[in-house]
Design an enzyme around this catalytic site. Structure first.
Site, PDB file in Angstrom:
ATOM      1  CB  SER A   1       3.394  13.223  -5.434  1.00 40.47           C
ATOM      2  OG  SER A   1       3.466  13.997  -6.520  1.00 40.47           O
TER       3      SER A   1
ATOM      4  N   GLY B   1       5.452  24.043 -10.168  1.00 44.22           N
ATOM      5  CA  GLY B   1       5.568  22.622 -10.316  1.00 44.22           C
ATOM      6  C   GLY B   1       4.122  21.870 -10.963  1.00 44.22           C
TER       7      GLY B   1
ATOM      8  NE  ARG C   1      -5.632  18.692  -8.874  1.00 51.47           N
ATOM      9  CZ  ARG C   1      -4.462  19.300  -8.250  1.00 51.47           C
ATOM     10  NH1 ARG C   1      -3.869  20.204  -7.888  1.00 51.47           N
ATOM     11  NH2 ARG C   1      -3.478  17.932  -7.857  1.00 51.47           N
TER      12      ARG C   1
ATOM     13  CE  LYS D   1       0.609  26.826  -4.410  1.00 46.84           C
ATOM     14  NZ  LYS D   1       0.561  25.654  -5.799  1.00 46.84           N
TER      15      LYS D   1
ATOM     16  NE  ARG E   1       2.919  26.752   0.040  1.00 47.28           N
ATOM     17  CZ  ARG E   1       1.478  27.039   0.180  1.00 47.28           C
ATOM     18  NH1 ARG E   1       0.842  28.245   0.515  1.00 47.28           N
ATOM     19  NH2 ARG E   1       0.703  26.943  -1.444  1.00 47.28           N
TER      20      ARG E   1
ATOM     21  NE  ARG F   1       9.812  21.905  -6.935  1.00 45.41           N
ATOM     22  CZ  ARG F   1       8.232  22.341  -7.095  1.00 45.41           C
ATOM     23  NH1 ARG F   1       7.895  23.265  -7.375  1.00 45.41           N
ATOM     24  NH2 ARG F   1       7.277  21.934  -6.121  1.00 45.41           N
TER      25      ARG F   1
ATOM     26  CG  ASP G   1       2.639  22.603  -0.316  1.00 38.44           C
ATOM     27  OD1 ASP G   1       2.837  22.358  -0.464  1.00 38.44           O
ATOM     28  OD2 ASP G   1       1.057  22.973  -0.778  1.00 38.44           O
TER      29      ASP G   1
ATOM     30  CD  GLN H   1       2.913  19.587  -7.594  1.00 37.56           C
ATOM     31  OE1 GLN H   1       4.639  19.107  -8.594  1.00 37.56           O
ATOM     32  NE2 GLN H   1       2.657  20.648  -7.776  1.00 37.56           N
TER      33      GLN H   1
HETATM   34  C1  S3P Z   1      -0.095  20.320  -5.089  1.00 34.52           C
HETATM   35  C2  S3P Z   1       0.266  19.109  -4.387  1.00 34.52           C
HETATM   36  C3  S3P Z   1       1.904  19.007  -3.564  1.00 34.52           C
HETATM   37  C4  S3P Z   1       1.595  20.579  -3.380  1.00 34.52           C
HETATM   38  C5  S3P Z   1       1.735  21.700  -4.311  1.00 34.52           C
HETATM   39  C6  S3P Z   1       0.205  21.710  -4.772  1.00 34.52           C
HETATM   40  C7  S3P Z   1      -0.712  19.460  -6.658  1.00 34.52           C
HETATM   41  O1  S3P Z   1       2.891  18.091  -4.462  1.00 34.52           O
HETATM   42  O2  S3P Z   1       2.822  20.370  -2.484  1.00 34.52           O
HETATM   43  O3  S3P Z   1       1.741  22.593  -3.556  1.00 34.52           O
HETATM   44  O4  S3P Z   1      -1.671  20.679  -6.955  1.00 34.52           O
HETATM   45  O5  S3P Z   1      -1.678  19.173  -6.552  1.00 34.52           O
HETATM   46  P1  S3P Z   1       3.506  16.864  -4.326  1.00 34.52           P
HETATM   47  O6  S3P Z   1       2.316  16.441  -5.691  1.00 34.52           O
HETATM   48  O7  S3P Z   1       4.814  17.240  -4.950  1.00 34.52           O
HETATM   49  O8  S3P Z   1       3.388  16.492  -3.322  1.00 34.52           O
END
Ligand code: S3P
Length: 430
Positions: free
Chosen positions: A165, A92, A24, A19, A386, A120, A313, A167
């Site tokens: 993180s 997110g 990306r 995913k 999940r 979130r 995750d 993200q």
């Molecule tokens: C992700 C980063 C993680 C993960 C999410 C996917 C990503 O979140 O839990 O399912 O693709 O960058 P966080 O960056 O909030 O830890």
């Protein structure tokens, strides 16, 4: 949907594409010059939200076949103002990474998502992006989406994040593509590094040292061929299932085992899983392997610190493994679980307890005293993919029937989850 105990699991499966890497690939291909070809792209609802957002930003994305897409990138300055609010759905990742890109455009956007995304926390990206010069506000002044993003000239910063993180790191690095000067992100522990790997593949000038990633702008992104490896987060359900159901032997083909994501393998082994890796190879900068898992008696373990971002995750399904393992499992340093698609500490604790497990929530994790026989129960998934998949696995070892609400939420990351599980089992799913 109803689930029952399984006698054994046997067979070969290929889990769908990763995913994080799928998101990306669309984002970078859209900002690259030329046509990128992506294979084994995850056609789950989250990644389809990313595709839809980029289409609304003027990018043509063609579907050639199952998991096979062409993205006709238009370069850094090819995006156009969307006519409508961008909808990230349940994702997110889409919301946060896209905010980094939108912050630098020459137009304004309104970005939102479903009820879960609107809860979130977004302060974590709003703060660093604002330091870079971005004009980004939360419409309801609650630090959540909807976000109003007015494109502005950006400058590089050195940002130190409080939590690891990917993200947040990725949102800053994507904004950094447009910034004047170098952009650097330092994390307490290294979070998944797919953005860094893929940015390099597309030609960006990015380096990493320890827990710091540095991006120097100026190099254009060039179209690429990306082959997305299978998602280790999806494979985790079958690692758990094959370990827990007696007499099982399951092969999982083509699983991404990037060391920033492989905590599930390390924890499964520490718990006594019978797990081996075969045919290790590298494709599109990412390492993958075939996995072979056989049933085993599991034991409790302790999980915390730098391991947490590598399996964040997978903690719901690890908690299920722990419930059936002998001894106590302690999960700590995982307060981030509270701000995922649901409050996963709360929801896991309540559902495991409903099945008869001795489990306790802590402020940053869970204590699971494993080994009690569990029984089926009526469970609420809280519309969290999940959670639904984790309890479909727990049900395979529980006495009696388990029902899970809102079971269709698996479409977010693994649309064929129930049929893949059904193929491996001899008992039936109604
Ligand atoms: C992700 C980063 C993680 C993960 C999410 C996917 C990503 O979140 O839990 O399912 O693709 O960058 P966080 O960056 O909030 O830890």
């Amino acid at each position: 949907m109803k689930f029952h105990k399984a006698q054994k699991l046997q067979g070969v499966i290929a889990v769908p594409g990763d995913k994080s890497i799928s998101h990306r690939s669309v984002m970078l291909a859209s900002l690259a010059e030329g046509t990128s070809e992506i294979t084994d792209f995850l056609e789950g609802a989250d990644c389809l939200s990313t595709i839809e957002c980029f289409r609304r930003l003027g990018i043509s994305i063609e579907k050639k076949g199952a998991g096979h897409i062409l993205v006709h990138g238009k370069g850094f300055h090819g995006l156009t103002a969307p006519a409508v609010t961008l909808d990230a759905g349940n994702s997110g990742t889409t919301t946060r990474l896209l905010s980094g890109i939108l912050a630098a455009q020459e137009f304004s956007t309104r970005l939102t998502g479903d009820a879960s995304v609107q809860k979130r926390p977004m302060r974590r990206i709003m703060e660093p992006l604002s330091q870079m010069g971005a004009q980004i506000v939360s419409e309801n002044s609650n630090d959540c989406a909807p976000l109003l993003i007015k494109g502005a000239p950006l400058h590089g910063i050195h940002y130190t994040t409080k939590v690891a993180s990917a993200q947040v790191k990725s949102a800053i690095l994507l904004a950094g593509l447009y910034a004047e000067g170098t952009t650097e992100v330092t994390e307490p522990y290294v979070s998944r590094n797919h953005s860094e790997i893929m940015l390099r593949l597309f030609g960006a000038d990015i380096t990493t040292q320890g827990t710091t990633a540095s991006l120097r702008p100026g190099s254009p992104l060039r179209a690429c061929k990306i082959h997305v490896p299978g998602d280790i987060s999806s494979a985790a359900y079958f690692i758990a299932a094959a370990s827990l159901v007696p007499n099982s032997e399951v092969h999982i083909q083509n699983v991404g085992i990037n060391p920033t994501r492989d905590g599930i393998l390390r924890v499964a082994k520490a718990m006594g899983a019978d797990l081996s890796l075969e045919n290790i190879r590298t494709d599109s900068g990412e390492v993958s392997a075939d996995l072979l898992i056989r049933s085993a008696d599991l034991r409790g373990t302790e999980i915390g610190g730098s391991l947490i971002p590598t399996l964040i995750d997978e903690l719901p399904v690890i908690a299920v493994m722990a419930a059936f393992a002998k001894g106590t499992t302690i999960i700590r340093d995982a307060a981030e679980l509270k701000v995922k698609e649901s409050n996963r500490i709360d929801v896991m604790t309540r559902n495991l307890a409903a099945m008869g497990c001795d489990v306790e929530a802590t402020p940053d994790g869970m204590i699971i005293r494993g080994g009690r026989p569990l029984h089926g129960a009526a469970l609420d998934s809280h519309n969290d993919h999940r959670i639904a998949m984790s309890f479909a696995i727990a049900a395979l070892r529980a006495e009696g029937e388990t029902t899970i609400s809102d079971d269709a939420c698996v479409n977010i990351s693994y649309p064929s989850f129930y049929s893949d599980l059904q193929r491996l089992r001899t008992a039936r799913i109604d």
